[in-house]
Each structure stands twice: as C-alpha cells, then as structure tokens.
Scaffold this active site. Sequence first.
Site, short mmCIF file in Angstrom:
data_model
loop_
_atom_site.label_atom_id
_atom_site.label_comp_id
_atom_site.label_asym_id
_atom_site.label_seq_id
_atom_site.Cartn_x
_atom_site.Cartn_y
_atom_site.Cartn_z
N CYS A 130 -41.93 -36.70 58.53
CA CYS A 130 -40.96 -36.24 58.25
C CYS A 130 -40.95 -34.75 57.48
O CYS A 130 -39.82 -34.37 57.37
CB CYS A 130 -39.92 -37.12 57.27
SG CYS A 130 -39.79 -38.85 58.34
N LYS A 195 -33.32 -44.59 51.10
CA LYS A 195 -34.18 -44.92 52.20
C LYS A 195 -35.56 -45.52 51.72
O LYS A 195 -36.34 -44.78 51.10
CB LYS A 195 -34.22 -43.84 53.41
CG LYS A 195 -34.92 -44.34 54.50
CD LYS A 195 -35.17 -43.07 55.45
CE LYS A 195 -35.95 -43.45 56.70
NZ LYS A 195 -35.99 -42.53 57.74
N LYS A 248 -30.55 -48.11 53.34
CA LYS A 248 -31.24 -48.40 54.58
C LYS A 248 -32.82 -48.87 54.15
O LYS A 248 -33.28 -48.26 53.34
CB LYS A 248 -31.60 -47.09 55.41
CG LYS A 248 -32.31 -47.33 56.68
CD LYS A 248 -32.47 -45.85 57.33
CE LYS A 248 -33.58 -45.97 58.36
NZ LYS A 248 -34.04 -44.89 58.87
N SER A 274 -33.89 -51.21 63.03
CA SER A 274 -34.54 -51.81 64.31
C SER A 274 -35.05 -53.09 64.28
O SER A 274 -35.04 -54.02 64.71
CB SER A 274 -35.45 -50.66 65.00
OG SER A 274 -36.46 -50.35 63.94
C1 PBG Z 1 -36.37 -40.79 60.61
C2 PBG Z 1 -35.69 -42.01 60.93
C3 PBG Z 1 -36.31 -43.46 61.09
C4 PBG Z 1 -35.19 -44.19 61.28
C5 PBG Z 1 -33.81 -43.53 61.28
N1 PBG Z 1 -34.40 -42.37 61.15
C6 PBG Z 1 -37.57 -43.87 61.04
C7 PBG Z 1 -38.59 -43.84 60.11
O1 PBG Z 1 -38.18 -43.26 58.97
O2 PBG Z 1 -39.72 -44.10 60.18
C8 PBG Z 1 -35.34 -45.76 61.39
C9 PBG Z 1 -34.34 -46.45 62.09
C10 PBG Z 1 -34.59 -47.87 62.51
O3 PBG Z 1 -35.60 -48.52 62.26
O4 PBG Z 1 -33.59 -48.49 63.13
N2 PBG Z 1 -35.86 -40.01 61.34
#
Ligand code: PBG
Length: 323
Positions: A130, A195, A248, A274
């Site tokens: 990221c 997050k 999250k 997810s």
């Molecule tokens: C990063 C991002 C992620 C998710 C949303 N934005 C992935 C990560 O941090 O690896 C995950 C969302 C999900 O698991 O539904 N752009």
Amino acid sequence: MSFPIQRLRRLRQHEVFRRMVRETSLAPSDFIYPLFVVEGRDRREEIASMPGQFRLSVDLLVKEASEVAALGISAIILFGIPDRKDDRGSSGFDANGIVQRAVKAVKDQVSGLMVVTDVCIDEYTDHGHCGIVKDGRILNDETLDCLRAMARTHAQAGADMVAPSDMMDGRVAAIRAELDQAGFPELPIMAYAAKFASCFYAPFRDAAFSSPQFGDRQSYQMDPANFREALREIALDVEEGADIIMVKPALPYLDIIAAARGRILLPVAAYQVSGEYSMIKAAAAAGWLDESRAMMESLLSIKRAGADLILTYFAKDAARLLG
Ligand code: PBG
C-alpha cells in the site's frame, strides 16, 4: 426486585411485542456495497473465494449500480483492478484510469446513488504493498504524494466521497489539503481509521490480485491486539479532517466499534470484510449455517455495536430481505 417480580420473558411472548421492544434495526440505506471493476467490455468474472461477487467491466458495473440503487442501498465503493501495474501504482492516479472511468460512467448514468472510491495504491503496485517500497521498507511520506493524486483524480472524475485505506500516517490531512486546493472543499473523506492487519482480507486480495509479493502489512496496518492504539488512530483521523471514520474488519472488532461510537461524534462505519463474507458463504454451502440468518445476525450485531454504516458484500441480499 427480582424474580418472580421481574420476568423478562413477558415481552418475548409474541412477535408483535418483540418488534415493539426491539432496540436495533437495519435498513438498506445503512449499506455500502463494494464492487470490483476491470478493463474490457461485457466482462463478468465470479471471484472464486467470494461466491456471488464479481469483477465487472464498466458497462456491466453501470447496470449493477442501477440495481443497487433500486434496492435503496446508499452507496457503492469501487475497487479498481488495472491491466498495468508498476512500483508506484501510477495507473491508480491516471485521470483515465479504470476507477476514474467507472466513476464517470456510473455518475452519468445512475441517479440516487453515492459513489465512494477506495484510495490506496496496493491494487496498482506490482509489489502489492500500500506504499512506495525502498530497500524492502514501505515509505510513508513519499506514498502521500500518490494518495493525493489518486484522491484528486477520483474527485475530478465525479466521486462523491473518497476513502483512504492505506494506513500511512498523515494521509487524511494530506488528502484534505489536496482536495481543498483542487477545488473540492465539500468532498467528504471516509477514513479507514482503525484498519487491522487481518487474515480476513485474504479473499479480497485474491479478488483484486493485490497480495503483497514480499513480507506482510504489519508495518502499517494495526496489530489486532491493540485497543488503545485504535482509539489513537481514530482520534488522529478526526483531527486531520475525516468526515466519517471506519473500523475494519467488523465482527472481530465490535469492541472498537462500540468504543468509537461512545467517544466520537462523527458517523462510524464498519467494514464486514471479504473473509467475514466468505466464512458465512462457505458454512452455508456446507449446510452448517442458515445463510440468511447468519448474514442478518452479523449485520445486526455490527449495527448494535454502534456502526451507522456497514460496508458489506451482503448489501444486495440483505436489502432484498429487508424489502
Ligand atoms: C486496500 C484494501 C484492502 C481491503 C480494502 N481495501 C485489502 C488489504 O488491506 O489487503 C480489504 C477488503 C476486504 O477484505 O473485503 N486497498
């Protein structure tokens, strides 16, 4: 005064009584539906690890967005899957990039639906991190320039709100300054404030081809063990100018949602990620859980903990059930 004076079952005897004293309810307007957009035309690929979710080309995304709006769902959040990746994620801040074109198309053709964009370079970098990578380290301040450019191009394409998910320090302030300077002082920011470095993102990374090619995300995403630090992250994003803060994942972090709700006055969003979705789908497919009931109970719990808004892959199914 206790039993037999107090009998809590009195008000549980009839569905109408239960409805009268129900403390929490869900509505389609609580939901934000995540969608994945790919290059091409007439493309609709089911994501193997997320049954019922698809990667859509822009033409089909517009149709999907109208269906979502018709169900009374408030917003979609877009994730771009580009054909071209590099070390800076530059296809993510191309004015003609996949998300920028998708936003334009949906805003032109669908009314009554807010379009939110995810601001993060991981879907666009060849290393899958990221942030900008140097000597195996993820650079913070250098990454902010990419995020500023990405947020600005999303705004210029017509996005209604931007949602930074990268977990770099200072990104909300950087994006706020960029948007103000570019003529978008009214555009809100929904910050992925707390997050966590979670295993529950695995199906998403499979969907977006965004798994880190080396290492992991623990140097920027939060340690799942930390509650106080989550409150610091949230407080900082509020100070930097966030309009909505997000926690999250959702279900494993209900304590953080509840604490955020108790302490700050901003709207609180929670992302049922997810892995939370796929777990329920898989258990239901095996016949171990009733899918609708597991879906509704988990969404209700997230709302009860204090989330005003829920980002969820169940948005359409739940909205249909709520009628
Ligand atoms: C990063 C991002 C992620 C998710 C949303 N934005 C992935 C990560 O941090 O690896 C995950 C969302 C999900 O698991 O539904 N752009």
